[in-house]
Design a protein around this motif. Structure first.
Motif, PDB file in Angstrom:
ATOM      1  N   LEU A  84       0.827  -1.131   0.109  1.00  0.00           N
ATOM      2  CA  LEU A  84      -0.098   0.115  -0.009  1.00  0.00           C
ATOM      3  C   LEU A  84       0.992   1.139   0.157  1.00  0.00           C
ATOM      4  CD1 LEU A  84      -2.915  -1.112   2.399  1.00  0.00           C
ATOM      5  CD2 LEU A  84      -3.124  -0.745  -0.064  1.00  0.00           C
ATOM      6  N   VAL A  85       2.116   1.217   0.648  1.00  0.00           N
ATOM      7  CA  VAL A  85       2.821   2.530   0.698  1.00  0.00           C
ATOM      8  C   VAL A  85       3.463   2.485  -0.664  1.00  0.00           C
ATOM      9  CG1 VAL A  85       5.046   3.203   1.690  1.00  0.00           C
ATOM     10  CG2 VAL A  85       3.049   2.527   3.256  1.00  0.00           C
ATOM     11  N   ALA A  86       3.984   1.491  -1.221  1.00  0.00           N
ATOM     12  CA  ALA A  86       4.554   1.573  -2.443  1.00  0.00           C
ATOM     13  C   ALA A  86       3.557   2.084  -3.529  1.00  0.00           C
ATOM     14  CB  ALA A  86       5.019   0.112  -3.076  1.00  0.00           C
ATOM     15  N   ALA A  87       2.373   1.663  -3.521  1.00  0.00           N
ATOM     16  CA  ALA A  87       1.273   2.264  -4.638  1.00  0.00           C
ATOM     17  C   ALA A  87       1.131   3.491  -4.258  1.00  0.00           C
ATOM     18  CB  ALA A  87      -0.051   1.475  -4.216  1.00  0.00           C
ATOM     19  N   ALA A  88       0.752   3.867  -2.858  1.00  0.00           N
ATOM     20  CA  ALA A  88       0.698   5.456  -2.719  1.00  0.00           C
ATOM     21  C   ALA A  88       1.950   6.182  -3.231  1.00  0.00           C
ATOM     22  CB  ALA A  88       0.544   5.684  -1.221  1.00  0.00           C
ATOM     23  N   ALA A  89       3.056   5.929  -3.018  1.00  0.00           N
ATOM     24  CA  ALA A  89       4.411   6.393  -3.469  1.00  0.00           C
ATOM     25  C   ALA A  89       4.234   6.545  -5.001  1.00  0.00           C
ATOM     26  CB  ALA A  89       5.518   5.804  -3.016  1.00  0.00           C
ATOM     27  N   ARG A  90       4.163   5.553  -5.694  1.00  0.00           N
ATOM     28  CA  ARG A  90       3.662   5.382  -7.119  1.00  0.00           C
ATOM     29  C   ARG A  90       2.828   6.522  -7.579  1.00  0.00           C
ATOM     30  NH1 ARG A  90       3.845  -0.072  -6.290  1.00  0.00           N
ATOM     31  NH2 ARG A  90       6.042  -0.846  -6.753  1.00  0.00           N
ATOM     32  N   ARG A  91       1.711   6.636  -7.154  1.00  0.00           N
ATOM     33  CA  ARG A  91       0.738   7.622  -7.237  1.00  0.00           C
ATOM     34  C   ARG A  91       1.147   8.987  -7.170  1.00  0.00           C
ATOM     35  NH1 ARG A  91      -2.510   3.773  -5.377  1.00  0.00           N
ATOM     36  NH2 ARG A  91      -3.043   4.630  -3.472  1.00  0.00           N
ATOM     37  N   LEU A  92       1.635   9.244  -6.126  1.00  0.00           N
ATOM     38  CA  LEU A  92       2.167  10.503  -6.054  1.00  0.00           C
ATOM     39  C   LEU A  92       3.163  11.032  -6.799  1.00  0.00           C
ATOM     40  CD1 LEU A  92       2.308  10.304  -2.067  1.00  0.00           C
ATOM     41  CD2 LEU A  92       1.112  12.009  -3.256  1.00  0.00           C
ATOM     42  N   ARG A  93       4.253  10.097  -7.159  1.00  0.00           N
ATOM     43  CA  ARG A  93       5.365  10.402  -8.074  1.00  0.00           C
ATOM     44  C   ARG A  93       4.828  10.569  -9.418  1.00  0.00           C
ATOM     45  NH1 ARG A  93      10.811   8.530  -8.187  1.00  0.00           N
ATOM     46  NH2 ARG A  93      11.059  10.210  -6.733  1.00  0.00           N
ATOM     47  N   ALA A  94       3.779   9.973  -9.872  1.00  0.00           N
ATOM     48  CA  ALA A  94       2.923  10.153 -11.033  1.00  0.00           C
ATOM     49  C   ALA A  94       2.390  11.497 -11.123  1.00  0.00           C
ATOM     50  CB  ALA A  94       1.967   9.260 -11.501  1.00  0.00           C
ATOM     51  N   ALA A  95       2.069  12.154  -9.967  1.00  0.00           N
ATOM     52  CA  ALA A  95       1.084  13.144  -9.637  1.00  0.00           C
ATOM     53  C   ALA A  95       2.367  14.442  -9.656  1.00  0.00           C
ATOM     54  CB  ALA A  95       0.503  13.428  -8.584  1.00  0.00           C
ATOM     55  N   GLY A  96       3.574  14.106  -9.972  1.00  0.00           N
ATOM     56  CA  GLY A  96       4.889  15.209 -10.004  1.00  0.00           C
ATOM     57  C   GLY A  96       5.446  15.501  -8.817  1.00  0.00           C
ATOM     58  N   VAL A  97       5.089  14.672  -7.722  1.00  0.00           N
ATOM     59  CA  VAL A  97       5.784  14.706  -6.321  1.00  0.00           C
ATOM     60  C   VAL A  97       7.206  14.318  -6.526  1.00  0.00           C
ATOM     61  CG1 VAL A  97       6.240  13.955  -4.050  1.00  0.00           C
ATOM     62  CG2 VAL A  97       3.745  14.395  -4.966  1.00  0.00           C
ATOM     63  N   GLU A  98       8.199  15.247  -6.091  1.00  0.00           N
ATOM     64  CA  GLU A  98       9.716  15.101  -6.305  1.00  0.00           C
ATOM     65  C   GLU A  98      10.347  14.981  -4.885  1.00  0.00           C
ATOM     66  OE1 GLU A  98      11.539  18.478  -8.595  1.00  0.00           O
ATOM     67  OE2 GLU A  98       9.451  19.185  -8.648  1.00  0.00           O
ATOM     68  N   ARG A  99       9.728  15.253  -3.813  1.00  0.00           N
ATOM     69  CA  ARG A  99      10.380  14.926  -2.550  1.00  0.00           C
ATOM     70  C   ARG A  99       9.508  14.199  -1.619  1.00  0.00           C
ATOM     71  NH1 ARG A  99      14.257  19.351   0.120  1.00  0.00           N
ATOM     72  NH2 ARG A  99      14.900  19.088  -1.848  1.00  0.00           N
ATOM     73  N   PHE A 100      10.014  13.197  -0.969  1.00  0.00           N
ATOM     74  CA  PHE A 100       9.161  12.320  -0.167  1.00  0.00           C
ATOM     75  C   PHE A 100       9.768  12.213   1.241  1.00  0.00           C
ATOM     76  CE2 PHE A 100       8.400  11.094  -4.058  1.00  0.00           C
ATOM     77  CZ  PHE A 100       6.967  10.689  -4.419  1.00  0.00           C
ATOM     78  N   TYR A 101       8.728  12.272   2.169  1.00  0.00           N
ATOM     79  CA  TYR A 101       8.834  12.161   3.621  1.00  0.00           C
ATOM     80  C   TYR A 101       8.008  10.970   4.128  1.00  0.00           C
ATOM     81  CZ  TYR A 101       8.785  13.543   8.620  1.00  0.00           C
ATOM     82  OH  TYR A 101       8.925  13.401  10.066  1.00  0.00           O
ATOM     83  N   LYS A 102       8.709   9.956   4.545  1.00  0.00           N
ATOM     84  CA  LYS A 102       7.957   8.641   5.239  1.00  0.00           C
ATOM     85  C   LYS A 102       7.857   8.921   6.647  1.00  0.00           C
ATOM     86  CE  LYS A 102       5.800   4.889   5.804  1.00  0.00           C
ATOM     87  NZ  LYS A 102       5.073   5.361   6.882  1.00  0.00           N
ATOM     88  N   LYS A 103       6.677   9.551   7.058  1.00  0.00           N
ATOM     89  CA  LYS A 103       6.420   9.628   8.400  1.00  0.00           C
ATOM     90  C   LYS A 103       6.342   8.363   9.263  1.00  0.00           C
ATOM     91  CE  LYS A 103       4.622  11.623  12.091  1.00  0.00           C
ATOM     92  NZ  LYS A 103       4.723  10.259  13.368  1.00  0.00           N
ATOM     93  N   VAL A 104       7.171   8.193  10.216  1.00  0.00           N
ATOM     94  CA  VAL A 104       6.929   6.819  11.055  1.00  0.00           C
ATOM     95  C   VAL A 104       6.604   7.414  12.480  1.00  0.00           C
ATOM     96  CG1 VAL A 104       8.731   5.846   9.633  1.00  0.00           C
ATOM     97  CG2 VAL A 104       9.530   7.130  11.929  1.00  0.00           C
ATOM     98  N   ASP A 105       5.917   6.453  13.011  1.00  0.00           N
ATOM     99  CA  ASP A 105       5.738   6.579  14.590  1.00  0.00           C
ATOM    100  C   ASP A 105       7.017   6.856  15.432  1.00  0.00           C
ATOM    101  OD1 ASP A 105       3.650   6.305  16.991  1.00  0.00           O
ATOM    102  OD2 ASP A 105       5.313   4.786  17.595  1.00  0.00           O
ATOM    103  N   SER A 106       6.993   7.717  16.362  1.00  0.00           N
ATOM    104  CA  SER A 106       8.081   8.451  17.249  1.00  0.00           C
ATOM    105  C   SER A 106       8.655   7.081  18.003  1.00  0.00           C
ATOM    106  CB  SER A 106       7.933   9.681  17.990  1.00  0.00           C
ATOM    107  OG  SER A 106       6.691   9.236  19.038  1.00  0.00           O
ATOM    108  N   VAL A 107       7.903   5.935  18.192  1.00  0.00           N
ATOM    109  CA  VAL A 107       8.552   4.865  19.003  1.00  0.00           C
ATOM    110  C   VAL A 107       8.695   3.665  18.090  1.00  0.00           C
ATOM    111  CG1 VAL A 107       8.026   5.693  21.266  1.00  0.00           C
ATOM    112  CG2 VAL A 107       6.500   4.473  20.292  1.00  0.00           C
ATOM    113  N   LEU A 108       8.516   3.899  16.932  1.00  0.00           N
ATOM    114  CA  LEU A 108       8.740   2.822  15.683  1.00  0.00           C
ATOM    115  C   LEU A 108       7.537   1.939  15.761  1.00  0.00           C
ATOM    116  CD1 LEU A 108      12.353   2.666  15.812  1.00  0.00           C
ATOM    117  CD2 LEU A 108      11.016   3.951  14.200  1.00  0.00           C
ATOM    118  N   ARG A 109       6.378   2.176  16.318  1.00  0.00           N
ATOM    119  CA  ARG A 109       5.079   1.080  16.068  1.00  0.00           C
ATOM    120  C   ARG A 109       4.974   1.182  14.696  1.00  0.00           C
ATOM    121  NH1 ARG A 109       2.911   4.095  21.427  1.00  0.00           N
ATOM    122  NH2 ARG A 109       2.844   5.635  20.100  1.00  0.00           N
ATOM    123  N   GLY A 110       4.123   0.067  14.434  1.00  0.00           N
ATOM    124  CA  GLY A 110       3.777  -0.340  12.950  1.00  0.00           C
ATOM    125  C   GLY A 110       4.862  -1.127  12.204  1.00  0.00           C
ATOM    126  N   ASN A 111       4.778  -0.965  10.954  1.00  0.00           N
ATOM    127  CA  ASN A 111       5.489  -1.690  10.081  1.00  0.00           C
ATOM    128  C   ASN A 111       6.615  -0.654   9.395  1.00  0.00           C
ATOM    129  OD1 ASN A 111       3.937  -4.308  10.064  1.00  0.00           O
ATOM    130  ND2 ASN A 111       2.414  -2.964   9.642  1.00  0.00           N
TER     131      ASN A 111
END
Length: 190
Positions: A84-111
């Motif tokens: 899902l993250v890869a798909a979102a990143a691809r859609r954003l790149r196709a929309a012209g996004v050049e700079r990406f910031y992957k927001k993570v939980d500050s205690v690294l919960r999740g994947n």
């Protein structure tokens, strides 16, 4: 003025121009993270839109150079969150996004590792900076270890152990960051 506040003021004064020139996306694993990161960009003077889900096909980025996207993947399994993250990143790149910031939980919960891998897969990038600290909430990184208090207990663990996915990891300290973007880019290219 503390060193941290000095760095923060430099960021506030110097980076808004960069943000305004390049389309920037924040990819967050939950809505709170997308909103928190979007508010931070807004406080720097940027115009930001928050997409409440990762299906951004209908989202018009025209007029907005910054978008914060909620993938709602924190509670999913590692493979599904990666995809899902890869798909979102691809859609954003196709929309012209050049700079990406992957927001993570500050205690690294999740994947965290699998979602970073999704970004690597979709964006064909070689390096990423991971900075899970949130000092205002007592979450700091010192010597590659994340330190925080959870339910009244002091916690500390090596970040590399949590995000290990077969990729090389290395620490970057504040002294290197203070030397500027070019120094960090050279380090990451090694």
């Amino acid at each position: 003025m503390s060193a941290r506040n000095g760095r923060e003021n430099k960021l506030s004064a110097g980076k808004v121009g960069i943000l305004q020139m390049k389309k920037t996306a924040i990819i967050a694993d939950d809505l709170t993270g997308a909103c928190d990161a979007g508010i931070r960009l807004k406080s720097l003077g940027a115009d930001v839109v928050v997409a409440v889900d990762a299906e951004i096909g209908a989202l018009q980025l025209d007029g907005f150079l910054q978008v914060a996207v909620n993938t709602d993947t924190r509670s999913l399994g590692p493979q599904e969150s990666r995809e899902l993250v890869a798909a979102a990143a691809r859609r954003l790149r196709a929309a012209g996004v050049e700079r990406f910031y992957k927001k993570v939980d500050s205690v690294l919960r999740g994947n965290v590792a699998s979602e970073l891998d999704g970004c690597f897969d979709a964006l064909d990038i070689r390096a990423a900076l991971l900075a899970p600290a949130f000092p205002e909430n007592g979450r700091t990184v010192i010597g590659g270890r994340l330190n925080f208090t959870e339910d009244g207990r002091a916690e500390s663990f090596a970040i590399a152990a949590v995000v290990h996915s077969g990729r090389r990891t290395a620490g970057i300290d504040c002294a290197m960051l203070d030397q500027g973007e070019a120094v960090v880019e050279r380090f990451l290219a090694e």
